[in-house]
Design an enzyme around this catalytic site. Structure first.
Site, PDB file in Angstrom:
ATOM      1  N   CYS A   1     -13.022   4.527  26.724  1.00  0.00           N
ATOM      2  CA  CYS A   1     -13.474   5.503  27.721  1.00  0.00           C
ATOM      3  C   CYS A   1     -14.311   4.891  28.838  1.00  0.00           C
ATOM      4  O   CYS A   1     -13.794   4.248  29.742  1.00  0.00           O
ATOM      5  CB  CYS A   1     -14.228   6.638  27.036  1.00  0.00           C
ATOM      6  SG  CYS A   1     -14.330   8.150  28.043  1.00  0.00           S
TER       7      CYS A   1
ATOM      8  N   LYS B   1     -17.420  -0.179  21.740  1.00  0.00           N
ATOM      9  CA  LYS B   1     -17.677   0.320  23.096  1.00  0.00           C
ATOM     10  C   LYS B   1     -18.895  -0.371  23.678  1.00  0.00           C
ATOM     11  O   LYS B   1     -19.945  -0.475  23.022  1.00  0.00           O
ATOM     12  CB  LYS B   1     -17.873   1.837  23.059  1.00  0.00           C
ATOM     13  CG  LYS B   1     -17.887   2.527  24.411  1.00  0.00           C
ATOM     14  CD  LYS B   1     -17.864   4.043  24.228  1.00  0.00           C
ATOM     15  CE  LYS B   1     -17.791   4.783  25.554  1.00  0.00           C
ATOM     16  NZ  LYS B   1     -17.690   6.251  25.359  1.00  0.00           N
TER      17      LYS B   1
ATOM     18  N   GLU C   1     -10.512   8.520  21.366  1.00  0.00           N
ATOM     19  CA  GLU C   1     -11.873   8.098  21.006  1.00  0.00           C
ATOM     20  C   GLU C   1     -12.450   8.984  19.900  1.00  0.00           C
ATOM     21  O   GLU C   1     -12.424  10.217  19.991  1.00  0.00           O
ATOM     22  CB  GLU C   1     -12.765   8.158  22.248  1.00  0.00           C
ATOM     23  CG  GLU C   1     -14.202   7.742  22.008  1.00  0.00           C
ATOM     24  CD  GLU C   1     -15.056   7.811  23.269  1.00  0.00           C
ATOM     25  OE1 GLU C   1     -16.208   7.343  23.228  1.00  0.00           O
ATOM     26  OE2 GLU C   1     -14.563   8.331  24.296  1.00  0.00           O
TER      27      GLU C   1
END
Length: 599
Positions: free
Chosen positions: A148, A112, A41
């Site tokens: 994540c 994300k 990330e």
């Protein structure tokens, strides 16, 4: 299909070095015959970039680095993490993006969705959450690419309203890939593996999970990237606290029919059908279907697994936890110095347990020749404190000096005599000794280019048992997230292969030695009680009534919590603390300095 995971240590804002590392990883993956290589990330810019994201030049440099990396993707797919500009006027200007590059082109960018805004995270401050979800085709496979936190939205009380995999599964992906920057705290690696396993069992797909490694000021990333097959079996686990590289062939799952998964999904109804390859489905509470793997998570997972107050001390000093804490602290020291361009550390060595452990960890991280100890005895220092500190440095092999502070202290007292007059000896006189030591150590540090490491532990910081501009001085706190009982456990771990820290340091009662016969217990509760209360209040966020109900005297609980809350002004002036627990002092714990609560 062969997929490589490149677990690398990046430097925030160092685009040249980060790009060099990524390109080296691409070359390594090509040489290993991989079809696809996955990085972590925001690897291009480093994580967490924080307010650097507000600079257009920073974003421009990130895009330029992506262009350089893209030129290396002629025959291999590459997944990297980098900010992506938001083309829509409404909302924040950036997305947190996962980019798939192949044939020197950008084949797709996943944004994300779940932006953490708790503890050390403040991603919603900078990024817009994703509002569309698409699998990315690559070499005949459909990749569900997430970032994540996108995989952590599990349990009966999820933190976010939308789960990206519940959107992506309708497009029949073949595998999940998660690029991550998940910080370390003791036992969090087990949480992380269970999160991946639960995703695999829920969606019946293999997952490649690539996590960051390295330390960024106070936050340590421990790596431990994993690959699970569609049956929830761990088929590869990478190293912890160091860079690693692996090529893992794609397992061959038998994906279930999408209709079999529908009852357990939380699917948005306000998304255009053409963007998602399927009909909109009403939002349902996750975990409501028998087709979904049973969840083991609840809100306490983000706080701690340990709820039994009688086992708190056992948990805090567990051998496995202590071993990981040691590795995290060593990595935290080493990366702080290397990324800041520093080489040498200096430690005020008192002959006590905190300075002994700090000195030993610094030598392990930087090399004994790069760590200087300074012994600063006063009129109240015992002879064994000096001899213990000397023996410690001889055992470690680091250089040290002995500089008595009596003359400096007497000069300060003489200067202040017209103001202090005949007032009795008290806290001010004690703290002058600590401040004299701080000034001397900082003088040596400035003269010879050392960085002073602070030696205060979490129990002391919590209760304000330290002197501003004295023993609270330093450029980096090594033990500020380590309770006193854990410091002793670290000392035993350091001595596991032979005595490094002298036995006498472990056995004698803790003391600041600022007056005759002084012991820490004169001012604080015994550490076995103190640490238990502090853990329940700081990590578990329990109130006074709940803590007292665990069998601890109400007046004692009230006293400890008052010490914690009235000492916030001290901690606010403290140096960065290497984070090893789920709730450390610093950027992840934000309480008012002037608040009245429990004070």
């Amino acid at each position: 299909m062969k997929i490589a995971l490149a677990q690398q240590n990046y430097h925030i804002g160092n685009f040249e070095e980060n790009t060099r590392k990524i390109i080296a990883g691409i070359h390594q993956a090509k040489a290993a015959g991989a079809d696809l290589v996955v990085f972590t990330e925001l690897c291009v810019c480093g994580y967490p970039p924080r307010d650097f994201l507000e600079f257009d030049d920073f974003i421009a440099q990130s895009y330029a680095a992506i262009d350089r990396i893209r030129e290396e993707t002629d025959t291999i797919g590459v997944i990297i993490g980098a900010p992506d500009r938001n083309p829509v006027r409404e909302g924040k200007d950036l997305f947190n993006g996962a980019w798939l590059l192949y044939e020197k082109e950008i084949k797709g960018v996943a944004h994300k969705t779940c932006l953490p805004n708790y503890d050390v995270f403040d991603e919603y401050r900078y990024f817009e959450p994703a509002y569309e979800w698409k699998v990315i085709p690559f070499k005949g496979k459909k990749i569900a690419l997430v970032i994540c936190e996108d995989s952590w939205n599990l349990g009966d009380n999820p933190l976010y309203r939308v789960c990206p995999m519940d959107q992506l599964i309708r497009q029949h992906p073949d595998l999940m890939i998660n690029i991550s920057a998940s910080p370390f705290d003791y036992d969090h690696d087990e949480d992380r593996k269970e999160v991946v396993r639960q995703n695999v069992l829920k969606y019946h797909l293999p997952m490649y999970y690539c996590n960051a490694v390295g330390s960024q000021t106070e936050i340590v990333f421990d790596g431990g990237s994993v690959v699970y097959d569609a049956n929830g079996n761990l088929i590869h686990e990478m190293k912890y606290f160091e860079e690693d590289f692996a090529v893992v062939p794609l397992p061959h799952p038998v994906p279930p029919l999408y209709e079999e998964l529908l009852p357990g999904l939380s699917v948005r109804t306000d998304v255009d059908e053409e963007d998602n390859d399927g009909p909109a489905v009403p939002l349902q509470k996750m975990g409501s279907s028998t087709a979904v793997a049973p969840s083991v998570f609840d809100k306490d997972m983000r706080v701690s697994k340990q709820n039994d107050p009688d086992r708190v001390l056992e948990y805090l000093t567990d051998e496995r936890n202590i071993g990981q804490i040691r590795k995290a602290l060593v990595l935290g020291i080493r990366d702080y110095f290397s990324k800041m361009g520093f080489k040498m550390a200096i430690v005020a060595s008192s002959g006590g347990i905190d300075s002994a452990v700090t000195l030993a960890l610094a030598c392990e991280a930087l090399g004994k020749e790069n760590v200087r100890a300074v012994l600063l005895p006063s009129a109240y220092s015992t002879s064994h404190s000096v001899s213990d500190a000397e023996q410690l440095s001889r055992n470690l092999g680091n250089p040290y000096d002995i500089i008595p502070i009596r003359e400096v202290y007497d000069a300060l007292m003489h200067t202040l005599e017209p103001v202090f007059k005949d007032s009795p000896f008290g806290l001010a006189e004690e703290n002058l000794q600590s401040r004299a030591r701080g000034n001397l150590v900082m003088g040596i540090a400035n003269k010879f280019g050392y960085i002073m490491l602070n030696t205060s532990n979490k129990s002391e910081l919590a209760t304000g048992y330290g002197t501003l501009y004295g023993d609270m001085a330093g450029g980096l706190s090594v033990l500020g997230d380590v309770y006193k009982g854990q410091v002793y456990a670290l000392a035993r771990d350091i001595n596991s292969n032979g005595e490094i820290i002298p036995h006498n340091i472990l056995e004698k009662a803790p003391s600041a030695e600022l007056r005759p016969g002084q012991k820490d217990s004169d001012s604080l509760p015994e550490y076995d009680i103190l640490d238990k209360v502090l853990y329940q209040y700081i990590e578990r966020r329990q109130g006074p009534a709940a803590i007292a109900a665990m069998g601890i005297e109400k007046a004692m609980v009230a006293r400890i919590l008052r010490l914690v809350n009235t000492s916030e002004y001290k901690r606010n002036q403290f140096c960065p603390i290497i984070r090893v627990s789920c709730k450390a002092f610093g950027v992840g714990r934000r309480v008012p300095i002037v608040g009245k609560y429990l004070s």
